[in-house]
Write a protein that holds these residues in place. Structure first.
Motif, short mmCIF file in Angstrom:
data_model
loop_
_atom_site.label_atom_id
_atom_site.label_comp_id
_atom_site.label_asym_id
_atom_site.label_seq_id
_atom_site.Cartn_x
_atom_site.Cartn_y
_atom_site.Cartn_z
N ALA A 70 1.02 -1.23 0.09
CA ALA A 70 0.04 0.02 -0.19
C ALA A 70 1.05 1.27 0.04
N ARG A 71 1.89 1.27 0.74
CA ARG A 71 2.83 2.29 0.86
C ARG A 71 3.87 2.22 -0.48
N GLU A 72 4.44 0.97 -0.64
CA GLU A 72 5.27 0.94 -1.73
C GLU A 72 5.08 1.38 -3.01
N LEU A 73 3.75 1.08 -3.37
CA LEU A 73 3.27 1.48 -4.71
C LEU A 73 3.26 3.01 -5.03
N GLY A 74 2.87 3.78 -3.89
CA GLY A 74 2.99 5.15 -3.87
C GLY A 74 4.50 5.71 -4.36
N ASN A 75 5.47 4.96 -3.76
CA ASN A 75 7.03 5.28 -4.15
C ASN A 75 7.16 4.90 -5.51
N SER A 76 6.57 3.57 -6.02
CA SER A 76 6.66 3.34 -7.27
C SER A 76 6.41 4.47 -8.45
N THR A 104 3.13 10.13 -0.17
CA THR A 104 2.86 10.03 -1.53
C THR A 104 1.28 9.46 -1.60
N PHE A 105 1.23 8.84 -2.78
CA PHE A 105 -0.23 8.42 -3.37
C PHE A 105 0.08 7.18 -2.40
N ASP A 106 -1.10 6.96 -1.52
CA ASP A 106 -1.07 5.78 -0.61
C ASP A 106 -2.44 4.87 -1.16
N PHE A 107 -2.07 3.49 -1.03
CA PHE A 107 -3.17 2.85 -1.60
C PHE A 107 -3.82 2.01 -0.21
N LEU A 155 -2.26 -5.59 -11.07
CA LEU A 155 -2.79 -6.96 -10.38
C LEU A 155 -2.56 -6.56 -8.65
N ILE A 156 -1.42 -6.16 -8.56
CA ILE A 156 -1.08 -5.70 -6.97
C ILE A 156 -1.94 -4.69 -6.71
N ALA A 157 -2.30 -3.49 -7.26
CA ALA A 157 -2.84 -2.31 -6.70
C ALA A 157 -4.35 -2.55 -6.71
N TRP A 158 -4.81 -3.58 -7.64
CA TRP A 158 -6.31 -3.61 -7.86
C TRP A 158 -7.16 -3.73 -6.57
N PRO A 159 -6.78 -4.61 -5.91
CA PRO A 159 -7.62 -4.85 -4.62
C PRO A 159 -7.62 -3.69 -3.60
N MET A 160 -6.58 -2.74 -3.95
CA MET A 160 -6.37 -1.51 -3.02
C MET A 160 -6.91 -0.36 -3.57
N ARG A 161 -7.65 -0.46 -4.77
CA ARG A 161 -7.80 0.82 -5.83
C ARG A 161 -8.70 1.48 -4.78
N GLY A 162 -8.55 2.96 -5.11
CA GLY A 162 -9.56 3.90 -4.38
C GLY A 162 -8.54 4.63 -3.08
N SER A 163 -8.87 5.95 -3.11
CA SER A 163 -8.43 6.87 -2.34
C SER A 163 -8.83 6.59 -0.72
#
Lengths: 177, 219
Positions: A25-31, A91-94, B206-214
């Motif tokens: 959730a945090r790493e993807l924002g950095n990515s 960052t953009f966090d998920f 694929l990794i981000a999809w289940p966590m989509r949305g702010s």
């Protein structure tokens, strides 16, 4: 496998462990940020901005080696500052729906490894581009090193600007409800 | 202690592990996994050539795109496409199908580990039984593939010290892992750059999809 490849793989692995601890959730924002930075650095290189800066530095009577060292320090410092800022700042966090269980572990590791690849790969690319300043590499690269050079973020696509595609896709997923 | 008794105990421990997983995950998740493991294996054995053809078709399509297939000269494009090598050849066909099966099994395991699905499983004993069944199926499917490791494991019986068998087995496992990574690198090396881009993008989605949305949108 030579020292530079081992160093590269170690950094990637360390980032993987960081990803494991911080979570995807945090790493993807950095990515997202790292991929855009790689794309923008690639664009500045293609537009010749870096070369122009190098030419300006030559006006001050520096040697070719000094110019290359200065360019490498400039780019890598700027890049590493952005990396540091993205890891320290917001960052953009998920984290609205964080992953759970085994998938959380796996996705955190994958995202961390990607970030490590982008960081270590970018620094290695520019070190190679500027002929390994400060005698960072005394001998020739090994065969594995040569192969890995072709797989670095700046070399894997025809243009580093293509990193903007997965970064944009991630941003779209981020804003989807 | 006879070797047969040791083997029986080892197999019992192995099955207990799968049984414990089945106990935790519940019968619904385990049943779906069992169907996907067996069904996927049978499908890939019987109709594997369909997946190989499809993958090669996708590879050719990317070559078509890269050689300007949508805008360029038709003759040049056709020659580029016909000259492009197949992603899956007879040499890597079996490995590709096995990799595909592994992906299906791994994805099924992740999807069926969803807490909501696991809650549907009310009968833990049935989950345990299905877990044991999964263990037997995995043993039947995977043990023949581990033949490279078994000679190393056999040294466990030798008199070279208590840990000799274990260290030899670990060495061989690391060698196999490294050889596998090199083979994967060689295979990925023939992927066109558009394929790499698609692979990275799809993996991230694929990794981000289940966590989509702010987070703000969920308040």
């Amino acid at each position: 496998m030579g020292p530079i490849e081992i160093f590269f793989l170690t950094v990637v692995l360390i980032f993987g462990v960081i990803g494991l601890v911080r979570g995807s959730a945090r790493e993807l924002g950095n990515s997202i940020i790292l991929m855009f930075v790689v794309a923008i650095l690639g664009l500045t290189g293609e537009l010749g901005w870096i070369d122009r800066l190098v030419t300006r530095l030559e006006i001050f009577g520096t040697t070719e080696q000094q110019v290359q060292s200065a360019s490498f320090v400039l780019i890598s410092t700027l890049f590493l500052l952005i990396v540091l800022a993205s890891y320290q700042g917001r960052t953009f966090d998920f984290s609205s729906r964080p992953a759970t269980g085994l998938w959380a572990t796996l996705s955190g590791l994958l995202a961390g490894l990607l970030n490590g690849y982008l960081c270590a790969g970018t620094v290695w690319h520019y070190a190679d581009l500027y002929a390994y300043p400060f005698n960072a590499l005394s001998g020739p690269l090994t065969a594995t090193g040569q192969q890995l050079l072709g797989l670095l973020p700046q070399a894997i696509f025809p243009t580093p600007m293509m990193w903007a595609v997965p970064a944009t896709a991630l941003m779209l997923v981020r804003i989807l409800k | 202690m006879t070797f047969e008794l040791q083997s029986t105990l080892a197999f019992f421990l192995y099955l207990m592990f799968f049984g414990w997983i089945g106990w935790r995950r519940g019968e619904v998740s385990e049943l779906i996994l069992l169907v996907m493991v067996l069904g996927g294996w049978l499908l890939l054995q019987e109709a594997g050539s369909v997946f190989v053809t499809l993958t090669n078709f996708v590879g050719k399509f990317f070559t078509l795109l890269q050689s300007g297939g949508l805008t360029g000269d038709a003759a040049e494009v056709l020659s580029a496409v016909s000259a492009a090598p197949n992603l899956i050849t007879s040499a890597n066909r079996e490995a590709f199908l096995f990799l595909l099966w592994c992906v299906v099994v791994a994805l099924t395991f992740v999807v069926t580990s969803d807490p909501n699905l696991m809650k549907l499983g009310k009968n833990r004993w049935l989950g345990l039984l299905l877990g044991l069944l999964n263990g037997i199926v995995f043993a039947a499917l995977l043990l023949p593939l581990l033949s490279d490791l078994l000679p190393a494991a056999a040294r466990w019986e030798s008199n070279e010290g208590a840990l000799a068998g274990l260290t030899t087995l670990l060495d061989r496992m690391l060698d196999l892992l490294w050889e596998g990574l090199l083979a994967l690198r060689d295979w990925l090396g023939v992927l066109p750059t558009t394929g790499w881009l698609l692979l990275v993008t799809l993996l991230l989605i694929l990794i981000a999809w289940p966590m989509r949305g702010s987070a703000a949108g969920k308040k």
